[in-house]
Design a protein around this motif. Structure first.
Motif, PDB file in Angstrom:
ATOM      1  N   ASN A 376      20.104  11.619   5.456  1.00  0.00           N
ATOM      2  CA  ASN A 376      19.001  12.557   5.559  1.00  0.00           C
ATOM      3  C   ASN A 376      18.113  12.500   6.862  1.00  0.00           C
ATOM      4  OD1 ASN A 376      18.916  13.506   3.145  1.00  0.00           O
ATOM      5  ND2 ASN A 376      18.007  11.551   2.143  1.00  0.00           N
ATOM      6  N   ASP A 377      18.447  11.211   7.711  1.00  0.00           N
ATOM      7  CA  ASP A 377      17.791  11.127   8.850  1.00  0.00           C
ATOM      8  C   ASP A 377      18.359  11.915  10.062  1.00  0.00           C
ATOM      9  OD1 ASP A 377      15.954   9.133   7.890  1.00  0.00           O
ATOM     10  OD2 ASP A 377      17.319   7.712   7.911  1.00  0.00           O
ATOM     11  N   TYR A 378      19.526  12.209   9.922  1.00  0.00           N
ATOM     12  CA  TYR A 378      20.070  12.925  10.932  1.00  0.00           C
ATOM     13  C   TYR A 378      19.870  14.387  10.903  1.00  0.00           C
ATOM     14  CZ  TYR A 378      23.084   8.818  10.573  1.00  0.00           C
ATOM     15  OH  TYR A 378      23.607   7.289  10.549  1.00  0.00           O
ATOM     16  N   GLY A 379      19.951  14.814  12.224  1.00  0.00           N
ATOM     17  CA  GLY A 379      19.649  16.192  12.329  1.00  0.00           C
ATOM     18  C   GLY A 379      20.073  16.643  13.973  1.00  0.00           C
ATOM     19  N   PRO A 380      19.275  17.624  14.252  1.00  0.00           N
ATOM     20  CA  PRO A 380      19.755  17.867  15.696  1.00  0.00           C
ATOM     21  C   PRO A 380      19.116  17.117  16.696  1.00  0.00           C
ATOM     22  CG  PRO A 380      17.608  18.897  15.194  1.00  0.00           C
ATOM     23  CD  PRO A 380      18.058  18.207  13.892  1.00  0.00           C
ATOM     24  N   MET A 427      17.868  23.073   3.325  1.00  0.00           N
ATOM     25  CA  MET A 427      17.910  22.223   2.483  1.00  0.00           C
ATOM     26  C   MET A 427      16.718  21.720   2.052  1.00  0.00           C
ATOM     27  SD  MET A 427      19.666  19.116   5.053  1.00  0.00           S
ATOM     28  CE  MET A 427      19.794  17.951   3.707  1.00  0.00           C
ATOM     29  N   MET A 428      16.631  21.033   0.981  1.00  0.00           N
ATOM     30  CA  MET A 428      15.297  20.571   0.336  1.00  0.00           C
ATOM     31  C   MET A 428      14.286  21.772  -0.024  1.00  0.00           C
ATOM     32  SD  MET A 428      15.777  17.395   0.651  1.00  0.00           S
ATOM     33  CE  MET A 428      16.632  16.205   1.683  1.00  0.00           C
ATOM     34  N   HIS A 429      14.811  22.944  -0.066  1.00  0.00           N
ATOM     35  CA  HIS A 429      14.172  24.393  -0.530  1.00  0.00           C
ATOM     36  C   HIS A 429      14.085  24.240  -2.040  1.00  0.00           C
ATOM     37  CE1 HIS A 429      18.486  25.058   0.066  1.00  0.00           C
ATOM     38  NE2 HIS A 429      18.069  26.196  -0.939  1.00  0.00           N
ATOM     39  N   LEU A 430      13.308  25.366  -2.578  1.00  0.00           N
ATOM     40  CA  LEU A 430      13.108  25.645  -4.016  1.00  0.00           C
ATOM     41  C   LEU A 430      13.400  27.018  -4.329  1.00  0.00           C
ATOM     42  CD1 LEU A 430      12.294  23.367  -6.036  1.00  0.00           C
ATOM     43  CD2 LEU A 430      11.627  22.620  -3.989  1.00  0.00           C
ATOM     44  N   ALA A 431      14.248  27.200  -5.345  1.00  0.00           N
ATOM     45  CA  ALA A 431      14.231  28.524  -5.869  1.00  0.00           C
ATOM     46  C   ALA A 431      13.337  28.580  -7.299  1.00  0.00           C
ATOM     47  CB  ALA A 431      15.813  28.696  -6.214  1.00  0.00           C
ATOM     48  N   THR A 432      12.356  29.732  -7.122  1.00  0.00           N
ATOM     49  CA  THR A 432      11.276  29.490  -8.081  1.00  0.00           C
ATOM     50  C   THR A 432      11.564  30.976  -8.720  1.00  0.00           C
ATOM     51  OG1 THR A 432       9.912  27.917  -6.941  1.00  0.00           O
ATOM     52  CG2 THR A 432       8.923  29.493  -8.691  1.00  0.00           C
ATOM     53  N   TYR A 447      17.454  20.896   8.235  1.00  0.00           N
ATOM     54  CA  TYR A 447      17.850  19.448   8.041  1.00  0.00           C
ATOM     55  C   TYR A 447      16.731  18.814   7.254  1.00  0.00           C
ATOM     56  CZ  TYR A 447      20.654  20.382  12.109  1.00  0.00           C
ATOM     57  OH  TYR A 447      21.771  20.889  12.737  1.00  0.00           O
ATOM     58  N   ALA A 448      16.959  17.638   6.565  1.00  0.00           N
ATOM     59  CA  ALA A 448      16.173  17.073   5.593  1.00  0.00           C
ATOM     60  C   ALA A 448      14.581  16.739   6.226  1.00  0.00           C
ATOM     61  CB  ALA A 448      16.663  15.509   5.115  1.00  0.00           C
ATOM     62  N   TYR A 449      14.726  16.249   7.637  1.00  0.00           N
ATOM     63  CA  TYR A 449      13.524  16.031   8.100  1.00  0.00           C
ATOM     64  C   TYR A 449      13.152  16.454   9.377  1.00  0.00           C
ATOM     65  CZ  TYR A 449      13.233  11.378   5.173  1.00  0.00           C
ATOM     66  OH  TYR A 449      13.337  10.522   4.329  1.00  0.00           O
ATOM     67  N   MET A 482       9.481  19.764   4.032  1.00  0.00           N
ATOM     68  CA  MET A 482      10.957  19.421   4.059  1.00  0.00           C
ATOM     69  C   MET A 482      10.983  18.494   3.032  1.00  0.00           C
ATOM     70  SD  MET A 482      11.658  19.472   8.244  1.00  0.00           S
ATOM     71  CE  MET A 482       9.854  18.760   8.659  1.00  0.00           C
ATOM     72  N   TYR A 483      11.587  17.236   2.994  1.00  0.00           N
ATOM     73  CA  TYR A 483      11.906  16.474   2.085  1.00  0.00           C
ATOM     74  C   TYR A 483      10.764  16.247   1.128  1.00  0.00           C
ATOM     75  CZ  TYR A 483      14.878  12.470   0.407  1.00  0.00           C
ATOM     76  OH  TYR A 483      15.564  11.890  -0.230  1.00  0.00           O
ATOM     77  N   HIS A 484      11.032  16.252  -0.206  1.00  0.00           N
ATOM     78  CA  HIS A 484       9.950  16.066  -1.204  1.00  0.00           C
ATOM     79  C   HIS A 484       8.856  17.053  -1.156  1.00  0.00           C
ATOM     80  CE1 HIS A 484      11.123  11.430  -0.902  1.00  0.00           C
ATOM     81  NE2 HIS A 484      11.712  11.932  -1.782  1.00  0.00           N
TER      82      HIS A 484
END
Length: 679
Positions: A376-380, A427-432, A447-449, A482-484
């Motif tokens: 989760n820590d990795y990104g651009p 990622m970490m999104h919601l479909a409501t 990305y996650a963070y 993002m996350y959580h």
């Protein structure tokens, strides 16, 4: 390395700061934004966080309201685990909240700072009650937050009551079962699952502690069956670190007892299924596996989830059918059967829901690739250097459910469905799911963070469109979620969003309810702090927002449900109805010839990019009669409730009326109970 990192964070802050000013018209001041839809020229620069910034009137693109922060500072927190209760209030439970710990011995002696670099200990002491005691209740009626205490520490020091990374779902009486959580929390983000089981009594606002489970469950998924029994599956186990449990547990609310089955030796179970061509060799359950009951009685395991744990599962196209056999309320056995292969590989931290129009199972984006490439820590930028990065997607997948148990169903795959550029991946999104049978995809990031995505996408059914939906960008939110993060349908048709980790905050033992939010992990994997207000985004987002979809701005009177005189009341003064039974309800501001519809919406229970509770259930209107005695336009609807099933289990539902213009009423909260026996 550090120069590059700080420059990257500074750029993030600059974009965020600019966005906050340019979007203030959508933050709840009532002006509704501009009156025309304007598209900014597409930018292909990979460092641009907001590639297509669009604003428009609320009737076309919705409206955002930023909820004021809680007056009680102890009630200011993110919302890792978030559940709508039958009283319309929202339970927010966080536990240790993914925080590290500031070492008080090396932080400044006055206790007012957060310490310098490397004062941060990776992980939390779960025997410190103040470290895990984080929960509150949000009331959308007055935008208030009320703090409550989590369950006390167990007497047995080997056990934990940390509700971080628990699983949760409503029982048939509206109480909320919380299963598992965090047992141990070691440096390097290594965890094991808690055996603790408890439920939140929504009516009396209190915790009830249950017997422990047979194993720990960290990131479990829950399903309720038509008899009210709740299944708990997956999550990291009790005895090991980062190892997925093979024990499935069943809670019977009628007796308060548990059953458990170890599936490790059951034929065709995922843990015994080989993955050809992968180093891991064997498949397994994902964490928070995206699982669904099918109308034919089976459970479908999609292959998506929130992490692959120790058992591989990366680069798998496998799906599974699971059958749970009952004798009354007693589970007598579990069987597995291989399901149809997906057309692409499984993903983590994509969102998922049941199509509100036809019952198909939908999977939205997420990141793909072997587990070694999905930290989760990795990104651009510097986070990815030398580490392989991650593979975020904008994909959309549809599982077309089978018509009978003799069929397997089929998959459809639509790459780059949420957008064609790298800035559209999520990622970490919601479909409501919305009462209009639309869906809104909201929150998350590339990305996650890193690289938040601020604009929601509204999905509207169109069988002629690719994937069966038209997609339209909505007005942008203000907070980077993002996350959580969470997204939850409210009883008035609005959508609550909250939470978000741009990093891992840090618990301060000398200031337990004032955590450090200026925390990040540098490119070398070392936790650091930056000066207050200098760089980057806060590690936790405490500011909630509420999105009003376009349907709330339709001209004309809003439908108004009036159940009194039609529906009975239960012992908590809530409306109650029976499955597969004829009922009536009055609707004001609706004529008898209005071609609207009634729809049940199951209460949401959200965590880690997935709502385990939400579901749209059709209601059959059998007769529409003008209410002649009413002083305004009004009609009486005769309707028949759906049949009780694994797909439609007992419990509380929101009943909405949606008029022919597409405007929903405020819902009536109804407890659905089994049909009364005849004869």
């Amino acid at each position: 390395m550090k120069t590059k990192l700080n420059l990257h964070i500074l750029l993030a802050f600059a974009f965020f700061f600019l966005f906050g000013w340019t979007s203030c018209d959508l933050a709840g001041d009532g002006s509704g934004g501009s009156t025309t839809v304007t598209k900014v020229e597409e930018v292909t620069d990979g460092n641009n966080y907001f590639e297509r910034k669009i604003t428009g009137p609320p009737a076309e693109m919705g409206h955002w309201f930023q909820v004021p922060l809680a007056k009680d500072k102890k009630a200011r927190m993110q919302s890792v685990h978030t559940v709508l209760m039958p009283n319309g209030k929202v339970l927010m439970v966080n536990g240790s909240s993914n925080r590290n710990t500031v070492n008080p011995a090396t932080s400044n002696t006055a206790g007012t700072g957060v310490g310098k670099d490397n004062d941060i200990q990776d992980g939390s002491n779960l025997r410190n009650y103040e470290a895990i005691n984080n929960m509150c209740v949000f009331d959308p009626a007055d935008n208030s937050f009320t703090r409550y205490d989590v369950p006390p520490l167990p007497n047995d020091r080997e056990l934990s009551n940390d509700l971080f990374c628990t699983g949760h779902l409503h029982m048939s009486d509206g109480n909320i079962l919380f299963a598992g959580g965090t047992q141990r929390y070691y440096p390097g983000e290594k965890f094991s699952g808690s055996k603790s089981m408890r439920y939140w009594d929504w009516y009396n606002s209190r915790w009830v502690v249950l017997d422990d489970g047979a194993d720990g469950h960290w990131y479990p998924s829950l399903i309720e069956f038509e008899n009210g029994v709740i299944m708990v599956m997956s999550g990291w186990n009790f005895a090991d670190l980062n190892k997925t449990s093979t024990i499935i547990e069943f809670y019977n609310p009628k007796t308060g007892t548990w059953q458990n089955f170890d599936i490790a030796r059951i034929e065709n179970n995922p843990f015994a299924t080989r993955l050809p061509g992968t180093p891991a060799g064997l498949d397994g359950f994902q964490l928070y596996p995206r699982i669904y009951p099918l109308p034919d009685g089976r459970i479908f395991i999609t292959g998506d989830g929130a992490g692959w744990g120790n058992n591989g599962g990366g680069m798998s196209k496998n799906t599974y059918f699971m059958d749970v056999a009952f004798d009354g309320d007693t589970v007598t056995g579990i069987t597995f059967e291989k399901g149809p292969d997906r057309k692409t590989y499984n993903k983590i931290y994509g969102s998922s829901c049941v199509d509100p129009s036809n019952g198909n199972i939908l999977l939205f984006a997420g990141q793909m690739g072997p587990s070694t490439q999905n930290s989760n820590d990795y990104g651009p930028g510097p986070w990815a250097e030398g580490k392989g990065g991650v593979s975020p997607t904008a994909d959309f997948e549809v599982y077309k459910i089978p018509a009978s148990r003799q069929e397997a169903g089929s998959w459809e795959y639509y790459p780059k469905y949420l957008g064609v550029t790298p800035e559209d991946t999520r990622m970490m999104h919601l479909a409501t799911i919305l009462p209009t049978r639309q869906m809104v995809v909201v929150n998350g990031g590339n990305y996650a963070y890193h690289r938040p995505v601020f604009y929601p996408i509204l999905f509207t059914k169109n069988d002629q469109a690719p994937g069966g939906y038209d997609r339209k960008q909505m007005n942008q939110a203000l907070q980077p979620r993002m996350y959580h993060n969470i997204s939850l349908l409210l009883p008035d048709g609005r959508v609550l969003t909250s939470g978000g980790n741009a990093a891992r905050g840090a618990f301060r033992p000398h200031h337990p309810y004032d955590p450090a939010l200026n925390v990040y992990k540098d490119a070398d994997g070392v936790y650091q702090t930056f000066g207050e207000g200098e760089y980057g985004l806060p590690a936790e987002i405490w500011q909630a927002e509420i999105f009003s979809p376009p349907y709330l701005f339709i001209d004309g009177p809003k439908p108004l449900l009036k159940p009194d005189g039609h529906l009975a009341k239960n012992d908590r003064d809530m409306s109650v109805a029976h499955f597969e039974t004829d009922h009536q309800i009055t609707v004001d501001s609706v004529a008898a010839d209005d071609d609207g519809y009634l729809i049940f919406m199951k209460l949401g229970s959200v965590t880690h990019a997935w709502d385990q509770g939400q579901r749209a259930v059709d209601v059959t209107i059998t007769k529409r009669t003008a209410n002649e005695g009413a002083s305004t336009t009004s009609c009486v609807l005769d309707f028949k409730t759906p049949a009780l099933s694994h797909v439609n289990p007992p419990g509380y539902y929101m009943l909405f009326y949606v008029n022919e213009k597409g405007e929903p009423s405020v819902s009536e909260m109804i407890q659905m109970v089994p049909k009364e026996p005849t004869g």
